[in-house]
Design a protein around this motif. Structure first.
Motif, short mmCIF file in Angstrom:
data_model
loop_
_atom_site.label_atom_id
_atom_site.label_comp_id
_atom_site.label_asym_id
_atom_site.label_seq_id
_atom_site.Cartn_x
_atom_site.Cartn_y
_atom_site.Cartn_z
N ARG A 139 12.14 1.77 -13.88
CA ARG A 139 12.83 2.63 -14.84
C ARG A 139 12.97 4.08 -14.39
O ARG A 139 13.53 4.91 -15.13
CB ARG A 139 12.11 2.58 -16.19
N ASN A 140 12.46 4.43 -13.19
CA ASN A 140 12.59 5.81 -12.71
C ASN A 140 12.63 5.82 -11.19
O ASN A 140 12.44 4.79 -10.54
CB ASN A 140 11.46 6.70 -13.26
N ILE A 141 12.89 7.00 -10.63
CA ILE A 141 13.07 7.12 -9.18
C ILE A 141 11.78 6.79 -8.44
O ILE A 141 11.81 6.28 -7.31
CB ILE A 141 13.58 8.53 -8.80
N TYR A 142 10.64 7.07 -9.04
CA TYR A 142 9.37 6.70 -8.42
C TYR A 142 9.30 5.19 -8.22
O TYR A 142 9.06 4.71 -7.10
CB TYR A 142 8.22 7.19 -9.30
N GLY A 143 9.53 4.43 -9.28
CA GLY A 143 9.47 2.98 -9.17
C GLY A 143 10.51 2.41 -8.23
O GLY A 143 10.23 1.49 -7.46
N VAL A 144 11.71 2.96 -8.27
CA VAL A 144 12.78 2.47 -7.39
C VAL A 144 12.42 2.68 -5.93
O VAL A 144 12.61 1.78 -5.09
CB VAL A 144 14.11 3.18 -7.74
N THR A 145 11.87 3.85 -5.60
CA THR A 145 11.57 4.11 -4.18
C THR A 145 10.35 3.32 -3.71
O THR A 145 10.30 2.88 -2.55
CB THR A 145 11.36 5.61 -3.93
N LYS A 146 9.38 3.12 -4.58
CA LYS A 146 8.23 2.31 -4.17
C LYS A 146 8.65 0.84 -4.00
O LYS A 146 8.17 0.15 -3.09
CB LYS A 146 7.09 2.43 -5.18
N ARG A 147 9.53 0.37 -4.86
CA ARG A 147 10.04 -0.99 -4.72
C ARG A 147 10.82 -1.13 -3.41
O ARG A 147 10.69 -2.13 -2.69
CB ARG A 147 10.91 -1.36 -5.91
N SER A 148 11.63 -0.13 -3.09
CA SER A 148 12.38 -0.16 -1.83
C SER A 148 11.44 -0.18 -0.63
O SER A 148 11.67 -0.90 0.35
CB SER A 148 13.31 1.06 -1.75
N ALA A 149 10.37 0.61 -0.72
CA ALA A 149 9.40 0.63 0.37
C ALA A 149 8.70 -0.72 0.52
O ALA A 149 8.43 -1.17 1.64
CB ALA A 149 8.37 1.74 0.12
N GLU A 150 8.40 -1.38 -0.60
CA GLU A 150 7.83 -2.73 -0.53
C GLU A 150 8.75 -3.67 0.23
O GLU A 150 8.30 -4.47 1.07
CB GLU A 150 7.62 -3.30 -1.94
N GLU A 151 10.03 -3.58 -0.06
CA GLU A 151 10.99 -4.46 0.60
C GLU A 151 11.10 -4.16 2.09
O GLU A 151 11.28 -5.06 2.91
CB GLU A 151 12.36 -4.36 -0.08
N LEU A 152 10.97 -2.90 2.47
CA LEU A 152 10.93 -2.57 3.89
C LEU A 152 9.71 -3.20 4.55
O LEU A 152 9.80 -3.74 5.66
CB LEU A 152 10.90 -1.04 4.08
N CYS A 153 8.58 -3.15 3.87
CA CYS A 153 7.37 -3.77 4.41
C CYS A 153 7.57 -5.27 4.61
O CYS A 153 7.20 -5.83 5.66
CB CYS A 153 6.19 -3.53 3.46
N ARG A 154 8.16 -5.92 3.61
CA ARG A 154 8.41 -7.37 3.73
C ARG A 154 9.36 -7.66 4.88
O ARG A 154 9.14 -8.58 5.68
CB ARG A 154 9.00 -7.90 2.41
N LEU A 155 10.42 -6.85 4.98
CA LEU A 155 11.41 -7.08 6.02
C LEU A 155 10.81 -6.88 7.42
O LEU A 155 11.10 -7.67 8.34
CB LEU A 155 12.59 -6.12 5.81
N TRP A 156 9.98 -5.85 7.58
CA TRP A 156 9.40 -5.61 8.91
C TRP A 156 8.41 -6.70 9.28
O TRP A 156 8.26 -7.03 10.45
CB TRP A 156 8.76 -4.21 8.96
N HIS A 157 7.76 -7.28 8.29
CA HIS A 157 6.93 -8.46 8.59
C HIS A 157 7.82 -9.62 9.02
O HIS A 157 7.53 -10.30 10.01
CB HIS A 157 6.10 -8.87 7.38
N ASP A 158 8.90 -9.86 8.27
CA ASP A 158 9.78 -10.98 8.60
C ASP A 158 10.43 -10.82 9.97
O ASP A 158 10.53 -11.78 10.74
CB ASP A 158 10.88 -11.12 7.53
N LEU A 159 10.88 -9.62 10.27
CA LEU A 159 11.60 -9.38 11.52
C LEU A 159 10.70 -9.28 12.74
O LEU A 159 11.06 -9.72 13.83
CB LEU A 159 12.43 -8.09 11.41
N HIS A 160 9.52 -8.70 12.55
CA HIS A 160 8.69 -8.35 13.70
C HIS A 160 7.29 -8.99 13.68
O HIS A 160 6.53 -8.80 14.63
CB HIS A 160 8.54 -6.83 13.79
N GLY A 161 6.97 -9.69 12.60
CA GLY A 161 5.66 -10.33 12.53
C GLY A 161 4.52 -9.37 12.25
O GLY A 161 3.34 -9.73 12.43
N LEU A 162 4.82 -8.14 11.84
CA LEU A 162 3.78 -7.16 11.55
C LEU A 162 2.97 -7.62 10.34
O LEU A 162 3.53 -7.84 9.27
CB LEU A 162 4.41 -5.79 11.26
N PRO A 163 1.66 -7.79 10.48
CA PRO A 163 0.85 -8.15 9.31
C PRO A 163 0.82 -7.00 8.29
O PRO A 163 0.41 -5.88 8.63
CB PRO A 163 -0.54 -8.39 9.90
N VAL A 164 1.27 -7.28 7.08
CA VAL A 164 1.39 -6.25 6.04
C VAL A 164 0.79 -6.76 4.74
O VAL A 164 1.07 -7.89 4.32
CB VAL A 164 2.86 -5.85 5.79
#
Length: 318
Positions: A139-164
């Motif tokens: 509901r606010n920019i804080y939540g939106v940016t933390k959610r986006s950061a979570e998705e980056l973490c997931r993507l970097w694990h998927d793409l590069h195998g980085l344990p996150v």
């Protein structure tokens, strides 16, 4: 391990840094403000600084707890949240992969799970929230940016195998709530151990558990909060008859609260369920609502920090 800890001067960082060092790790603290555990002054939004640190220090792990938080919405523009919370996380992930770091722990927030409807507590029952809850609509920019950061973490694990491992932490800040005034102070914090709070000490310990488990888990996302003394079957009563339900579970609670001049919540609109992190990582918060009642019974200090005068270090250097 050689570990980069971001947010090392912040509330969590001041507890997490010595805990990591006590586990035998070599910790390099990065923060925009000076502090006892901060070695480098700077921002994760500075890609060149992040790259230089990784090249020089050859970090084996990253614990990324630095961020702009919900109270910062009143102090910083939305673009600053994107720079720090999203771009900063991306810089760290890219550097971690480029320089061979073997694990990455990201401090996220349960706040991003709270939609406007949940915030307004409009439902007939309390919302039972865990890692499967959704759809997510922060509901606010804080939540939106933390959610986006979570998705980056997931993507970097998927793409590069980085344990996150991502930790969606409930409330552990020491200052007063910036929106709720009744009940106030320690009473509000004590009540929140029923459904949406943990101590900063438990939060730091959860990060240690996540760091150790990351290679085994590969990718993990966990809610971290004090274990609630309820089940989903209690959701309707929590919304309409919380005080009576609490008294059933903790018969001494009404008298202990009354002696302190405190009030139990009449309604609880949401409950965070941390059972997955206990099941998968073996981690359980040590401090819960029963510990709060024990402190009241024994006339001891509360097992959590309440500091209405707390000012984040970054605000002292602006």
């Amino acid at each position: 391990m050689r570990i980069l800890l971001t947010g090392s001067s912040g509330w969590l960082g001041r507890f997490l840094a010595p805990l990591l060092a006590g586990e035998g790790h070599a910790v390099i603290g990065l923060d925009v403000a000076p502090g006892a555990h901060t070695d480098v002054i700077g921002s994760v939004a500075d890609a060149a600084l992040v790259e230089r640190l990784f090249a020089e220090q050859r970090f084996e792990a990253v614990v990324h707890s630095g961020a702009l938080h919900k109270p910062d919405i009143a102090r910083y523009p939305a673009s600053a949240f994107v720079d720090v919370n999203v771009s900063g996380t991306l810089h760290l992930l890219e550097a971690a992969v480029r320089h061979g770091a073997g694990r990455f722990v990201f401090t996220s927030t349960t706040s991003l799970m709270i939609t406007r409807a949940i915030r307004e507590e409009a439902g007939a029952a309390a919302a039972w929230l865990d890692e499967t809850s959704g759809p997510l609509a922060p509901r606010n920019i804080y939540g939106v940016t933390k959610r986006s950061a979570e998705e980056l973490c997931r993507l970097w694990h998927d793409l590069h195998g980085l344990p996150v491992v991502v930790l969606r932490t409930a409330r552990f800040f020491p200052e007063d709530d910036d929106t709720l005034a009744v009940p106030s102070g320690e009473n509000l914090k004590a009540n929140e151990f029923l459904n949406r709070r943990l101590t900063v000490e438990d939060c730091a310990a959860a990060h240690i558990a996540a760091l150790e488990a990351a290679p085994r888990v590969g990718w993990g996302l966990y809610v971290v909060s004090a274990p609630p003394p309820f089940t989903p079957a209690d959701a309707a009563r929590l919304k309409h008859d919380a005080a009576a339900l609490i008294a059933e579970r903790f018969p001494e609670a009404p008298a202990l609260y009354a002696a302190r001049g405190w009030v139990l919540p009449e309604s609880i609109g949401r409950v965070y369920d941390p059972s997955a992190i206990e099941r998968n990582l073996g981690f359980r918060c040590r401090t819960d609502f029963a510990a709060v009642l024990a402190a009241l019974r024994e006339a001891r200090a509360m097992p959590f920090t309440h500091d209405p005068g707390y000012v984040p270090p970054k605000e002292m250097v602006r």
